[in-house]
Design a protein around this motif. Sequence first.
Motif, mmCIF file in Angstrom:
data_model
loop_
_atom_site.group_PDB
_atom_site.id
_atom_site.type_symbol
_atom_site.label_atom_id
_atom_site.label_comp_id
_atom_site.label_asym_id
_atom_site.label_seq_id
_atom_site.Cartn_x
_atom_site.Cartn_y
_atom_site.Cartn_z
ATOM 1 N N ILE A 246 10.590 -56.359 39.618
ATOM 2 C CA ILE A 246 10.372 -55.646 38.365
ATOM 3 C C ILE A 246 11.574 -55.937 37.465
ATOM 4 O O ILE A 246 12.667 -56.226 37.950
ATOM 5 N N ALA A 247 11.342 -55.872 36.173
ATOM 6 C CA ALA A 247 12.424 -56.023 35.192
ATOM 7 C C ALA A 247 12.438 -54.765 34.336
ATOM 8 O O ALA A 247 11.772 -54.710 33.297
ATOM 9 N N PRO A 248 13.159 -53.747 34.779
ATOM 10 C CA PRO A 248 13.165 -52.496 34.012
ATOM 11 C C PRO A 248 13.815 -52.663 32.644
ATOM 12 O O PRO A 248 14.778 -53.414 32.477
ATOM 13 N N GLY A 249 13.259 -51.950 31.673
ATOM 14 C CA GLY A 249 13.941 -51.770 30.408
ATOM 15 C C GLY A 249 14.805 -50.532 30.512
ATOM 16 O O GLY A 249 15.307 -50.197 31.589
ATOM 17 N N GLY A 250 15.005 -49.841 29.409
ATOM 18 C CA GLY A 250 15.773 -48.610 29.449
ATOM 19 C C GLY A 250 15.133 -47.597 30.380
ATOM 20 O O GLY A 250 13.943 -47.321 30.279
ATOM 21 N N THR A 251 15.904 -47.072 31.315
ATOM 22 C CA THR A 251 15.378 -46.177 32.338
ATOM 23 C C THR A 251 16.371 -45.047 32.583
ATOM 24 O O THR A 251 17.586 -45.280 32.607
ATOM 25 N N VAL A 252 15.842 -43.850 32.788
ATOM 26 C CA VAL A 252 16.691 -42.700 33.082
ATOM 27 C C VAL A 252 17.146 -42.793 34.538
ATOM 28 O O VAL A 252 16.369 -42.596 35.464
ATOM 29 N N THR A 253 18.414 -43.130 34.748
ATOM 30 C CA THR A 253 19.017 -43.171 36.087
ATOM 31 C C THR A 253 20.435 -42.633 35.979
ATOM 32 O O THR A 253 20.891 -42.267 34.910
ATOM 33 N N GLY A 254 21.119 -42.623 37.122
ATOM 34 C CA GLY A 254 22.488 -42.124 37.128
ATOM 35 C C GLY A 254 23.525 -43.189 36.860
ATOM 36 O O GLY A 254 24.729 -42.912 36.930
ATOM 37 N N ILE A 255 23.112 -44.423 36.552
ATOM 38 C CA ILE A 255 24.072 -45.499 36.330
ATOM 39 C C ILE A 255 24.836 -45.270 35.026
ATOM 40 O O ILE A 255 24.232 -45.033 33.978
ATOM 41 N N GLN A 256 26.136 -45.344 35.139
ATOM 42 C CA GLN A 256 26.984 -45.146 33.968
ATOM 43 C C GLN A 256 27.525 -46.495 33.461
ATOM 44 O O GLN A 256 27.796 -47.393 34.249
ATOM 45 N N VAL A 257 27.664 -46.619 32.157
ATOM 46 C CA VAL A 257 28.225 -47.822 31.549
ATOM 47 C C VAL A 257 29.613 -47.487 31.018
ATOM 48 O O VAL A 257 29.761 -46.717 30.072
ATOM 49 N N ASP A 258 30.622 -48.067 31.634
ATOM 50 C CA ASP A 258 32.002 -47.810 31.250
ATOM 51 C C ASP A 258 32.463 -48.874 30.252
ATOM 52 O O ASP A 258 33.332 -49.701 30.538
#
Length: 254
Positions: A186-198
Motif C-alpha cells: 500500500i502507498a498511504p497518503g496522509g494518515t492519522v498515526t503516532g509518527i512524529q516529524v521532527d
Amino acid sequence: MSGTGLAGRGVVVTGAASGIGKAAATALAREGAKVLVADLRQEGAEAVVEAVRAEGGTACAVVGDLSDQKVVDEVVTTAVDTFGSLDVLVNNAGIMDRLSAVADTEDAEWERVLRINLTAPFLLTRAALPHMLAAGRGSIVFTASEAGLRGSAAGAAYTASKHGVVGLVKNLAVMYRDKGVRTNAIAPGGTVTGIQVDAVPGAHGPAAVGAYAANIGRVSTAEEQAAAILFLASDAASNVNGVVLPVDNGWAAV
C-alpha cells in the motif's frame, strides 16, 4: 469471517503496537489469522495482543529492533513454532525523516531511516521466504508511501527508502510469482498515526515539501489503510502481485 482465506494462517505484522500496524493486526485477527505483533515498544505490543485475545483471537508478541538480525530470526522462529506456519508477512514498521533536503541530511539521519524503512523489511522478508517457499504459498505486504511515488512528500532519506521499498516489492513479485508467493504494497497518503516529524524550523526541505501540502486531500484513518492491507494479504487478491496501491484519496492522481 468473510471468506478471505486467512483463518488459521500464521501472520507477522511489524510496527503493530500502534497506527496502521495495530489496525492491520486487529483486522487480520478478526478474520481468524494467528497474529504475531512485532514492535520496539513492549507495552504497546502486549496491549494489542491482549486486545486480540479478548476478542477470541490468537496473538503473541516479539519485542525488539527489526534492523537486528537476531530479532528478525526470533520473529520468524516464534511465528513458525507458535502458529505452525508463516503465511503472511506485513512489513509495516517505519519511521519518518526530518524532511531534510539532501544538502542538509546528516549521515545519522540517512542511515537510520534507510536501515529501518528498507533494510529491516529486507531482512525479515529474506528470513520468512524459505518457509513460504517450502509451503508453496505466501503473501507479503509492505507499507510503502506516497513518498515512494513522488519526490514532494518527504525528505531525501524517507523518499529514497520508500522508493527502495517499491523496487523491492516489484522485484519480489517477479522473482517468486511462480513459487506461490505474492508481494504487494500500500502507498498511504496522509494518515492519522503516532509518527512524529521532527523537522528543522526554517530549513529548506520542510519549506519545499510544504508547498505541496494542499495536494494531500482528506487524511485517512489507520483502519482505512488496514483494510487495503487485509485485501492484499487475502485470497481475494489471489492474482494481484507486484501492485503498489495508493490509499490516499486521489493524491497520486494529482
